[in-house]
Design a protein around this motif. Structure first.
Motif, PDB file in Angstrom:
ATOM      1  N   ARG A  91      -4.090   9.115  -3.739  1.00 37.88           N
ATOM      2  CA  ARG A  91      -2.879   8.303  -3.607  1.00 37.88           C
ATOM      3  C   ARG A  91      -3.090   7.144  -2.640  1.00 37.88           C
ATOM      4  O   ARG A  91      -2.627   6.025  -2.880  1.00 37.88           O
ATOM      5  N   THR A  92      -3.798   7.416  -1.548  1.00 36.83           N
ATOM      6  CA  THR A  92      -4.017   6.380  -0.535  1.00 36.83           C
ATOM      7  C   THR A  92      -4.933   5.283  -1.065  1.00 36.83           C
ATOM      8  O   THR A  92      -4.671   4.092  -0.873  1.00 36.83           O
ATOM      9  N   ARG A 129      -5.431   4.440  -4.181  1.00 33.38           N
ATOM     10  CA  ARG A 129      -4.709   3.666  -5.191  1.00 33.38           C
ATOM     11  C   ARG A 129      -3.742   2.692  -4.536  1.00 33.38           C
ATOM     12  O   ARG A 129      -3.638   1.526  -4.961  1.00 33.38           O
ATOM     13  N   ALA A 130      -3.047   3.122  -3.504  1.00 31.95           N
ATOM     14  CA  ALA A 130      -2.087   2.245  -2.828  1.00 31.95           C
ATOM     15  C   ALA A 130      -2.797   1.047  -2.206  1.00 31.95           C
ATOM     16  O   ALA A 130      -2.301  -0.092  -2.275  1.00 31.95           O
ATOM     17  N   MET A 131      -3.955   1.274  -1.598  1.00 29.73           N
ATOM     18  CA  MET A 131      -4.698   0.177  -0.979  1.00 29.73           C
ATOM     19  C   MET A 131      -5.246  -0.785  -2.031  1.00 29.73           C
ATOM     20  O   MET A 131      -5.176  -2.009  -1.873  1.00 29.73           O
ATOM     21  N   ASP A 167      -4.115  -1.275  -5.147  1.00 25.57           N
ATOM     22  CA  ASP A 167      -3.025  -1.978  -5.821  1.00 25.57           C
ATOM     23  C   ASP A 167      -2.425  -3.074  -4.942  1.00 25.57           C
ATOM     24  O   ASP A 167      -2.129  -4.176  -5.415  1.00 25.57           O
ATOM     25  N   HIS A 168      -2.230  -2.779  -3.675  1.00 29.43           N
ATOM     26  CA  HIS A 168      -1.581  -3.744  -2.780  1.00 29.43           C
ATOM     27  C   HIS A 168      -2.509  -4.898  -2.415  1.00 29.43           C
ATOM     28  O   HIS A 168      -2.089  -6.066  -2.429  1.00 29.43           O
ATOM     29  N   VAL A 170       0.288  -1.217   3.911  1.00 31.73           N
ATOM     30  CA  VAL A 170       0.262   0.009   3.119  1.00 31.73           C
ATOM     31  C   VAL A 170       0.336   1.233   4.013  1.00 31.73           C
ATOM     32  O   VAL A 170       1.070   2.180   3.739  1.00 31.73           O
ATOM     33  N   LEU A 178      -0.751   6.984   4.925  1.00 31.59           N
ATOM     34  CA  LEU A 178       0.230   6.575   3.928  1.00 31.59           C
ATOM     35  C   LEU A 178       1.570   7.204   4.265  1.00 31.59           C
ATOM     36  O   LEU A 178       1.669   8.420   4.398  1.00 31.59           O
TER      37      LEU A 178
END
Length: 360
Positions: free
Chosen positions: A321-322, A324-326, A328-329, A352, A359
Motif C-alpha cells: 500500500r505504501t 503504491r501510494a508513493m 501514484d502520488h 504521502v 502511511l
C-alpha cells in the motif's frame, strides 16, 4: 510448467562463461574482498558474482531452476506510447543507510553464505545469503520509510586493506524511466534483479544503459574507473540507473537480468517506451552513492575488481500500500518528492507519509 524465456543475445557470453567455469564457480582471489589484478583485456577475471546462469533451490524457488514466477502474472499489457503533460520530475527518494557487510548474495548465491565477494548492504537489516521474500518483508530497515524493507547491496569499496563505507542515508531514487510517466506501476512483491556485471570491461561499463556520469570527485566526472586522485575534503560518487521495464512473468530469471529491460527510444521521437517483450513500466531505481574517501586513490578498488566492475542488486520487500501510494502520488503525479512524498515546489499537493514516514 513454468513459462520460459530465452536469454537475450547480449547475455550469451556470460552464459557460455558459466558453462566453462561451472555455474557459481568462485575464482581464487587475493587481498581483502577477493579483488584481483585486471588482465590485459580490461576484465576483472573475478567470478564471485556474475550475471551468468546460477541456480539453486530455495524457499522462493523450490525446484531451483532459476525462474521465480509472478503470481499472478501481469499479462495483456501493451507498452504505452502516450505523451502525457510534460513534467520535468516524476520521482521520489527512498534513502537508506548501510546496515552491514558480508560475502553474501541472496540473489546470485541463495543459501550459500560466504560464496560471493564482499557486499555492502543497505535497507533491510537482516539481509543474508538465505534471505527470501518472506524473511525480508516487514523487517527492520534503515530506509527512511519503515515500509521499505527492501534489500539493496553493492560491492564493498576498499582503500588498501581498509573497507570504506558510505556514511548516512544514501540517495536511492525511484523515477519514471519511460516518457509516459502515468503508466508506471509499483514493483511486484519479491521482484529482484542485478544491475550491471562485475565482469564487464571498461568499454562495456561506459556503454551500459544504466550509465549516468561514471565515477566523480571534485571537478572530475565521467570517469570509467576510480580517479587516481580526489581533492581533499571531496567524496567519491557514482550514479547508476536500473532497467525499468518488466516482462510481467518472472520475479527472477537464471541470469537475474533478462526479466527486466531498459526502455527504448521510439523511432523518430525522443520518447522512451518499454519494448513489447517487457511491456510493464515499473519505477526506475537510481543509485547515487557517496564514499568518504579522498586524496591518493591509487589503492581504492571494489571487492569485485576495478571501478568499472561496479554493479548492484535490488530485492523488493516494500509494503504494497505504501509503495503504491508513493508511486501514484510522486511518479504518476509528476512531482519531485522527498522521502515523505512531498514536493517543496508544490506544497499544495501535500505529502504521502506523515512525519514518521508512515502511511496515515
Amino acid at each position: 510448467m513454468r513459462p520460459r524465456s530465452k536469454l537475450p543475445a547480449l547475455l550469451l557470453g556470460s552464459a557460455l562463461l558459466a558453462g566453462v567455469l561451472g555455474a557459481g564457480t568462485v575464482a581464487t582471489a587475493a587481498g581483502p574482498g577477493g579483488a584481483q589484478a585486471a588482465p590485459a583485456d580490461g576484465h576483472t577475471g573475478h567470478t564471485g558474482h556474475t550475471t551468468a546462469v546460477s541456480t539453486r533451490a530455495s524457499v522462493d524457488d523450490p525446484d531451483g531452476d532459476g525462474y521465480i514466477p509472478a503470481v499472478p502474472p501481469v499479462t495483456g499489457v501493451t507498452p504505452s506510447h502516450a505523451t502525457p503533460p510534460p513534467r520535468y520530475f516524476h520521482e521520489f527518494q527512498a534513502n537508506c543507510a548501510v546496515t552491514h557487510t558480508a560475502p553474501d548474495d541472496p540473489i546470485v548465491y541463495p543459501g550459500q553464505p560466504g560464496r560471493s565477494h564482499d557486499h555492502t548492504f543497505m535497507g533491510n537489516r537482516t539481509t543474508h545469503a538465505g534471505s527470501t521474500t518472506a524473511s525480508l518483508y516487514g523487517g527492520d530497515t534503515t530506509c527512511k520509510a519503515p515500509a521499505d524493507a527492501s534489500a539493496y547491496w553493492m560491492p564493498s569499496l576498499y582503500k588498501g586493506g581498509e573497507k570504506i563505507l558510505p556514511v548516512g542515508p544514501q540517495v536511492i531514487y525511484y523515477k519514471a524511466g519511460v516518457t509516459d510517466y502515468t503508466s508506471v506501476r509499483p514493483f511486484p512483491k519479491g521482484l529482484r534483479f542485478v544491475v550491471g556485471d562485475p565482469l564487464q570491461s571498461a568499454q562495456e561499463f561506459r556503454g551500459h544503459k544504466g550509465w549516468v556520469e561514471g565515477w566523480e570527485c571534485g571537478d572530475s566526472f565521467k570517469n570509467v574507473d576510480i580517479p587516481q586522485n580526489c581533492p581533499a575534503g571531496s567524496q567519491l560518487n557514482l550514479r547508476m540507473q536500473a532497467p525499468s521495464c518488466w516482462n510481467g512473468l518472472h520475479l527472477d530469471t537464471p541470469d537475474h537480468q533478462s526479466h527486466m529491460a531498459y526502455p527504448l527510444v521510439k523511432p523518430g521521437t525522443n520518447d522512451n517506451v518499454c519494448p513489447a517483450s517487457h511491456p510493464v513500466a515499473l519505477p526506475m531505481i537510481e543509485f547515487k552513492m557517496a564514499w568518504p574517501v579522498d586524496g591518493d586513490m591509487s589503492q581504492v578498488r571494489l571487492a569485485g575488481g576495478r571501478g568499472y566492475s561496479f554493479h548492484y542488486d535490488f530485492f523488493n520487500a516494500w509494503e504494497e500500500r505504501t509503495l503504491r501510494a508513493m508511486v501514484d502520488h510522486c511518479v504518476v503525479g509528476g512531482l519531485q518528492c522527498d522521502t515523505r512524498g512531498y514536493d517543496q515546489n508544490h506544497p499544495e499537493r501535500g505529502a504521502v507519509l506523515n512525519s514518521d514516514h508512515r502511511l496515515p
